[in-house]
Design a protein around this motif. Structure first.
Motif, short mmCIF file in Angstrom:
data_model
loop_
_atom_site.label_atom_id
_atom_site.label_comp_id
_atom_site.label_asym_id
_atom_site.label_seq_id
_atom_site.Cartn_x
_atom_site.Cartn_y
_atom_site.Cartn_z
N UNK A 1 0.79 -1.24 0.00
CA UNK A 1 0.00 0.00 0.00
C UNK A 1 0.82 1.29 0.00
N UNK A 2 2.08 1.24 0.38
CA UNK A 2 2.89 2.46 0.42
C UNK A 2 4.12 2.39 -0.48
N UNK A 3 4.14 1.43 -1.40
CA UNK A 3 5.32 1.25 -2.25
C UNK A 3 4.89 1.00 -3.70
N UNK A 4 5.39 1.83 -4.61
CA UNK A 4 5.10 1.70 -6.04
C UNK A 4 6.43 1.48 -6.78
N UNK B 1 5.44 11.73 -0.45
CA UNK B 1 6.52 10.83 -0.87
C UNK B 1 7.63 10.89 0.17
N UNK B 2 7.99 9.75 0.72
CA UNK B 2 9.02 9.71 1.77
C UNK B 2 10.38 9.26 1.24
N UNK C 1 8.25 5.41 -2.32
CA UNK C 1 7.61 5.06 -1.04
C UNK C 1 6.86 6.28 -0.53
N UNK C 2 5.67 6.06 0.02
CA UNK C 2 4.84 7.15 0.54
C UNK C 2 4.54 6.92 2.01
N UNK C 3 4.20 7.99 2.72
CA UNK C 3 4.01 7.87 4.17
C UNK C 3 2.73 7.12 4.52
N UNK C 4 1.83 6.98 3.58
CA UNK C 4 0.61 6.19 3.73
C UNK C 4 0.10 5.83 2.35
#
Length: 505
Positions: free
Chosen positions: A94-97, A139-140, A153-156
C-alpha cells in the motif's frame, strides 16, 4: 532569428494594422518560415522551469507538455493511465510503487534518461516549494535499484500518486533547484528550447530524436506574447499569427465570418463559482446559502453573457475531471429564495459585499448580473472590483463576504480541487465540515479508483447542497486558427498540445 511581429512591436505599427483592417484592407502579415506555427496565448510566460513558482500556471503547463515528458499520462477517453516515460508500474504494497522505465530515451542535451532523472525531478519539485510541491509531500523516499527502475515510497496509501505524476515533468539527473534552469530548460519532450525573450516570445524547435515516432510534425513552434484580446484577433486576421485561444462571444461571432479562420469550442477542467464565507453572518446559516442558490438565474447569465464560452455548472468540479458527478440544477426560484431567507431570520434581506477582479473574461458583466439578481430577493450587494494583488491578499485572509472566482483541476483528478480547497485545513473558504474532511482524507488514502470516486461523490453532494459556494459555470475553451493549421484535436481540458499539428505553406 525568427521573423515575426510580437507584442513588443510599436504602438504605431499596431494602429496602422487596425486602421487598415477597419477599412476592409487588412494587410497580410509576415509569412511564417516553413513548418512554423505561431500561437498567441493570453497569459504571459513567467518561467520555463518545470518545477518552480510558476509551474501551475496554465501557460507553463502547456509549454511543459511540449518541452518535457512525464512518467505516465491520463487517457480521458479510455479513463485510464497510460505509459509514457514509465513503460509499466505495479503496487508492491500500500505504500510502495515500482516503475519500470523506458529505455533509449535521451534528453535534448544528449544525456540518457534513467532512474536518476526521476529521483532528481521528484526531489527538486519538493525542494523548490512551488505550487506543485504539495502533490508530492507524501513521498518519503525515491529509490533507484537500477538505471531503469524506480521505487517510490509514501508515508501512507496514496491514491493520487499516478494523477499527480502526470504533472511531474522529468528533467536531467543532477539538475539543481536553482533559477538558472529556467533560462535554458532541458527535457525529453517533442520540442526543444531555442529562445525566451521575456514579454515577447518563446521559440521551440522540433526534437529530431523524439522517442515517439512521427511527432512532432512542426519544425518550429513560436509562442508570441500578445496579452490584449483585440490585438490577438487582429494578428490572427492579418496572418501575423496562426492560432489563439480564449475568445469572447463577440470575437467568436466576428471571426466566424472569416473563411480563412476556423473556430472550435472544447471542454476544460475549469469551474467558476461564487464563494460564500460561512465564517461571517448571515452566511453561517445553511438556509441563507441555499437562498443564494435559488436567487441566481445561472442559465440566463450563461446564455446572455457567456454564450459559447461557458455552460451552467452541474457540480463542484468540471464534468471531464476524474470522479466528477453531475447534479440537477438548483433552479431559479425567487419566491423560494425569499422564503428561505425569512426562515433564516432575514425576511427583509441584508447588505453584503461581493469582491472580484477582472482576470477572467466577462467578469464585470457577471458580477453586475449577480448583484442585480440578488437585489430581487432583498440582498443588497456592494459590488467591489479589486486590483488582483489586493483581491488575492483578501481572498487568502478570508476578508470577504462573497467572492467571484474560478479554478481548474490541473491534474484532471477530483482530489486536486476538492482536497485542496474544501478540506477545513485549507482555510480557503472558511467552510469546516468534519464529514467532508473525513471523506477527503479517506479518498486520498484509497488506491482503488472506484472506491475513491464513491467517496468523492459524497463530498460533491455535500458541497453542492450545503457547501460554501454557488457553482456557476463550467468554462469552455475557444480555439481560433487559420486554415493552414492541420490536425488540431480538441483536448479534454484547456491544456492542449500541438505535437501532432502541421501547417501548410
Amino acid at each position: 532569428m525568427v521573423n515575426l511581429v510580437t507584442a513588443g512591436r510599436s504602438a504605431v505599427a499596431l494602429v496602422v494594422v487596425v486602421i487598415l483592417a477597419a477599412a476592409g484592407g487588412a494587410p497580410a502579415g509576415p509569412a511564417a518560415p516553413p513548418g512554423t506555427l505561431r500561437i498567441a496565448y493570453p497569459q504571459r510566460v513567467v518561467s520555463l522551469d518545470a518545477h518552480g513558482p510558476a509551474a501551475a500556471e496554465r501557460i507553463s503547463i502547456i509549454l511543459g507538455r511540449h518541452l518535457y515528458d512525464t512518467l505516465v499520462t491520463w487517457d480521458p477517453a479510455a479513463k485510464k493511465f497510460q505509459p509514457a516515460l514509465a513503460e509499466r508500474w505495479r503496487i508492491v504494497d500500500p505504500t510502495t510503487w515500482e516503475f519500470q522505465l523506458r529505455r533509449g530515451v535521451r534528453f535534448h542535451d544528449g544525456s540518457e534518461f534513467t532512474a536518476a532523472a526521476v529521483k532528481t525531478s521528484l526531489e527538486r519539485v519538493v525542494a523548490l516549494r512551488g505550487p506543485l510541491t504539495p502533490l508530492f509531500t507524501p513521498v518519503t523516499a525515491v529509490e533507484t535499484p537500477d538505471s531503469y527502475r524506480v521505487v517510490i515510497r509514501t508515508q501512507g496509501p496514496m491514491g493520487t500518486l499516478l494523477s499527480n505524476l502526470t504533472m511531474l515533468y522529468i528533467v536531467p539527473a543532477g539538475t539543481p533547484p536553482t533559477p538558472a534552469f529556467a533560462e535554458r530548460p532541458v527535457g525529453t519532450g517533442p520540442f526543444r528550447f531555442v529562445e525566451f525573450v521575456r514579454d515577447t516570445r518563446v521559440v521551440l524547435e522540433a526534437n529530431p530524436a523524439y522517442w515517439q515516432r512521427g511527432i512532432p510534425k512542426l519544425q518550429r513552434l513560436v509562442f508570441v506574447d500578445i496579452p490584449e484580446l483585440s490585438a490577438r484577433v487582429t494578428a490572427l486576421e492579418t496572418g501575423e499569427i496562426d492560432m489563439t485561444v480564449q475568445l469572447t462571444p463577440e470575437e467568436i461571432k466576428r471571426l466566424r465570418g472569416n473563411a480563412q479562420i476556423k473556430i472550435e469550442i472544447g471542454p476544460t477542467y475549469y469551474t467558476r463559482f461564487l464563494w460564500i464565507n460561512p465564517t461571517r453572518k448571515p452566511f453561517d446559516h445553511p438556509k441563507v446559502r441555499q437562498a443564494l442558490r435559488h436567487a441566481l438565474n445561472i442559465p440566463a447569465i450563461t446564455s446572455s453573457l457567456l454564450a459559447g464560452i461557458a455552460k451552467p455548472a452541474r457540480g463542484p468540479i468540471a464534468a471531464n475531471v476524474l470522479c466528477a458527478v453531475e447534479f440537477p440544477l438548483h433552479g431559479f426560484n425567487t419566491p423560494l429564495a425569499r422564503k428561505l431567507l425569512a426562515e433564516a431570520g432575514y425576511p427583509g434581506g441584508f447588505e453584503t459585499e461581493l469582491k472580484w477582479n477582472d482576470a477572467l473574461p466577462k467578469e464585470r458583466e457577471v458580477a453586475d448580473a449577480i448583484t442585480g439578481q440578488l437585489a430581487l430577493v432583498g440582498i443588497r450587494v456592494k459590488n467591489t472590483l479589486q486590483p488582483r494583488a489586493i483581491w488575492l491578499d483578501d481572498l487568502l485572509k478570508l476578508n470577504w463576504d462573497l467572492n467571484l472566482l474560478g479554478t481548474g483541476a490541473v491534474t484532471g483528478d477530483a482530489d486536486y480541487t476538492l482536497g485542496r480547497l474544501y478540506h477545513s485545513r485549507a482555510r480557503r473558504t472558511g467552510y469546516a465540515n468534519p464529514e467532508v474532511d473525513r471523506l477527503l482524507e479517506q479518498a486520498a488514502a484509497t488506491v482503488d479508483l472506484d472506491r475513491r470516486c464513491e467517496l468523492y461523490r459524497r463530498v460533491q453532494e455535500i458541497l453542492w447542497t450545503d457547501g460554501p459556494a454557488v457553482f456557476l459555470f463550467e468554462a469552455l475553451e475557444s480555439y481560433a486558427y487559420r486554415t493552414r493549421v492541420q490536425g488540431f484535436k480538441l483536448p479534454p481540458s484547456e491544456i492542449f498540445t500541438l505535437s501532432e499539428v502541421s501547417v501548410t505553406p
